[in-house]
Enzyme design. Structure first.
Site, PDB file in Angstrom:
ATOM      1  N   HIS A  75     -16.439 -38.813  21.570  1.00 53.34           N
ATOM      2  CA  HIS A  75     -15.375 -39.739  21.184  1.00 53.34           C
ATOM      3  C   HIS A  75     -14.434 -39.798  22.381  1.00 53.34           C
ATOM      4  CE1 HIS A  75     -11.990 -41.177  19.057  1.00 53.34           C
ATOM      5  NE2 HIS A  75     -11.554 -40.052  18.550  1.00 53.34           N
ATOM      6  N   TYR A 205      -6.172 -45.930  14.504  1.00 54.66           N
ATOM      7  CA  TYR A 205      -5.046 -45.505  13.666  1.00 54.66           C
ATOM      8  C   TYR A 205      -4.102 -46.701  13.604  1.00 54.66           C
ATOM      9  CZ  TYR A 205      -6.400 -40.597  14.332  1.00 54.66           C
ATOM     10  OH  TYR A 205      -7.082 -39.406  14.355  1.00 54.66           O
ATOM     11  N   PRO A 296      -3.518 -34.785   8.014  1.00 54.52           N
ATOM     12  CA  PRO A 296      -4.733 -35.034   8.799  1.00 54.52           C
ATOM     13  C   PRO A 296      -4.584 -36.074   9.909  1.00 54.52           C
ATOM     14  CG  PRO A 296      -4.915 -36.006   6.612  1.00 54.52           C
ATOM     15  CD  PRO A 296      -3.649 -35.229   6.617  1.00 54.52           C
ATOM     16  N   LYS A 300      -6.065 -32.063  13.276  1.00 49.47           N
ATOM     17  CA  LYS A 300      -5.931 -30.705  13.812  1.00 49.47           C
ATOM     18  C   LYS A 300      -6.369 -29.569  12.880  1.00 49.47           C
ATOM     19  CE  LYS A 300      -4.328 -31.675  17.779  1.00 49.47           C
ATOM     20  NZ  LYS A 300      -5.522 -31.945  18.549  1.00 49.47           N
ATOM     21  N   TYR A 388      -3.866 -34.787  21.422  1.00 54.02           N
ATOM     22  CA  TYR A 388      -4.988 -35.163  20.562  1.00 54.02           C
ATOM     23  C   TYR A 388      -6.247 -34.363  20.915  1.00 54.02           C
ATOM     24  CZ  TYR A 388      -7.633 -38.355  17.573  1.00 54.02           C
ATOM     25  OH  TYR A 388      -8.400 -38.884  16.562  1.00 54.02           O
TER      26      TYR A 388
HETATM   27  C1  PHB Z   1     -12.197 -38.168   9.806  1.00 58.63           C
HETATM   28  O1  PHB Z   1     -13.139 -38.607  10.484  1.00 58.63           O
HETATM   29  O2  PHB Z   1     -12.373 -37.797   8.633  1.00 58.63           O
HETATM   30  C2  PHB Z   1     -10.852 -38.091  10.405  1.00 58.63           C
HETATM   31  C3  PHB Z   1     -10.670 -38.439  11.742  1.00 58.63           C
HETATM   32  C4  PHB Z   1      -9.402 -38.364  12.306  1.00 58.63           C
HETATM   33  C5  PHB Z   1      -8.331 -37.946  11.547  1.00 58.63           C
HETATM   34  C6  PHB Z   1      -8.500 -37.591  10.224  1.00 58.63           C
HETATM   35  C7  PHB Z   1      -9.769 -37.666   9.646  1.00 58.63           C
HETATM   36  O3  PHB Z   1      -7.089 -37.892  12.119  1.00 58.63           O
END
Ligand code: PHB
Ligand code: APR
Length: 395
Positions: A75, A205, A296, A300, A388
């Site tokens: 990623h 996001y 979430p 982290k 991140y």
């Molecule tokens: C997920 O893929 O479930 C996921 C990815 C990033 C996040 C939270 C959950 O910040």
């Protein structure tokens, strides 16, 4: 009551307990894991899936990275969006080549259990519930647990509570010896797993006037998506159509199309920040979600649990090597530095991308201005990127 003994007694077979058990085994330190739930329950618990490089490096060191190497998805960056206006954060360019891997936590847990239980027949006891932790200030603490309706006692040199937020470990600390910090956010996440190829090869996001949305994935044919809902909302209020419409609107930007498909799982999770500022007392150590929860939005949770285990296992290695307790005594302070950093970053990402304030209000304008700053400043994008992907060391 029947009794057994080991060097380190571990409560919980989530990521924290499993990483610790594997690492101690490689160091030649005997350990037993007690897990309240069944193996299939633990293996199918769906959670986030974002692994920092520190975490994937540790999986490689522990020899549990075979499937990760085959199926983990590199990623390289994230897309941040504010009402359809997008900015890209390229990790490797901004962090000197560090990267993130998308690999579901449920797969991590399955790989560890396959290694420990199927390959090595190690003493991992499912459906064994810890009831009480005894004598943490004595040389031989113990865990009283129940297995097949029989009470048993596990005598140990040390007890490590990797038993999650609802576990008994934290309750065994002396009540007035630590502080608790907690924020409950006024929104939750409705998460879905859908049989459709991800609509973007990077996570998105998004802040939107109707609420936050996140696009993630599990494989080239499986998407994981989230939307902000109210804390008192109910899954029955969200038909599949309504969910796809909300995602389309919140994640949308000019010329971009959301792939839809059958939704195979949906659930609502509240958002909270929680931590205690002391993770050890006598011969009891607390690690992972038992000691801290982050919302979430920063990805982290699992990475922090693994970071605790790295510090704690180094401390056990030193102790069993030459009897030196300095690293064990320093565990809490060492772990807390990274926990505070992750709390800050997770809180920042949460407040920045969720809808809480009326459009045009002071707080809304701060969110908007901060987003514009991310777009305009390479320094701000670097700050986000290095948090991140996870800092290599924190002093
Ligand atoms: C997920 O893929 O479930 C996921 C990815 C990033 C996040 C939270 C959950 O910040
Ligand atoms: N006896 C035995 N096992 C217990 C007990 C008990 N009394 N209480 C809790 N457990 C078990 C739970 O059933 C669970 O499987 O402890 C385990 C704790 O695992 P996790 O909740 O996965 O916590 P942790 O290993 O710290 O992992 C942190 O999980 O919640 C996510 O975002 C978080 O990714 C992070 C990761």
């Amino acid at each position: 009551m029947s009794s057994l003994s080991t060097q380190v007694g571990i409560i919980g077979a989530g990521p924290a307990g499993l990483f610790l058990s594997r690492k101690l085994h490689l160091l030649g330190i005997d350990n037993v894991v007690l897990e309240h739930k069944s193996r299939s329950y633990v293996e199918n618990r769906l959670r986030a899936g974002l692994l920092e490089q520190n975490t994937t490096d540790m999986m490689a060191e522990l020899g549990v990275d075979h499937n990760l190497k085959l199926k983990g998805l590199a990623h390289h960056g994230v897309m941040l969006s504010f009402n359809g206006d997008r900015v890209h954060i390229p990790f490797e360019e901004l962090t000197g080549g560090r990267r993130i891997t998308i690999y579901g936590q449920e797969y991590v847990v399955r790989d560890f259990i396959a290694k420990l239980v199927d390959e090595e027949q190690r003493d991992i006891r499912f459906e064994a519930s810890a009831l009480e932790i005894r004598n943490i200030h004595a040389a031989k603490p113990s865990i009283v647990f129940i297995e097949h309706e029989e009470e048993k006692e596990l005598m140990c040199d040390f007890v490590v509570a990797c038993d999650g937020y609802h576990g008994i470990g934290r309750q065994a600390l002396q009540k007035d010896s630590y502080r608790t910090h907690e924020i409950e956010y006024p929104y939750s996440w409705l998460g879905i797993l859908a049989e459709t190829p991800p609509s973007s090869d990077e996570l998105i996001y998004a802040f939107h006037e109707e609420g936050f949305a996140l696009l993630s994935y599990r494989s080239p044919s499986l998407s994981r998506l989230y939307i902000q809902v109210d804390n008192d909302d109910h899954i029955d209020h969200w038909s599949d159509d309504r969910i796809w419409q909300a995602l389309e609107k919140r994640l949308g930007s000019a010329g971009w199309k959301l792939n839809t498909g059958p939704i195979i799982q949906k659930s609502i999770t509240p958002m909270r920040s929680f931590m205690i500022d002391k993770m050890q007392e006598g011969r009891l150590f607390i690690a992972g979600d038992a000691a801290h929860i982050v919302p979430p939005t920063g990805g982290k949770g699992l990475n922090l649990a693994v970071a605790d285990i790295r510090i704690l296992s180094d401390a056990f290695e030193r102790f069993y090597d030459n009897g030196d307790t300095a690293l064990l005594e320093g565990y809490s302070n060492e772990a807390l530095k990274r926990i505070w950093r992750a709390q800050h970053f997770s809180n920042f990402m949460t407040r920045q991308f969720h809808r809480q304030f009326e459009s045009g209000s002071f707080e809304y304008q701060l969110q908007k201005s901060q987003f514009d700053y991310i777009k305009n400043s390479v320094a701000m994008r670097t700050t986000i990127a290095e948090n991140y992907v996870g800092l290599k060391h924190i002093d």
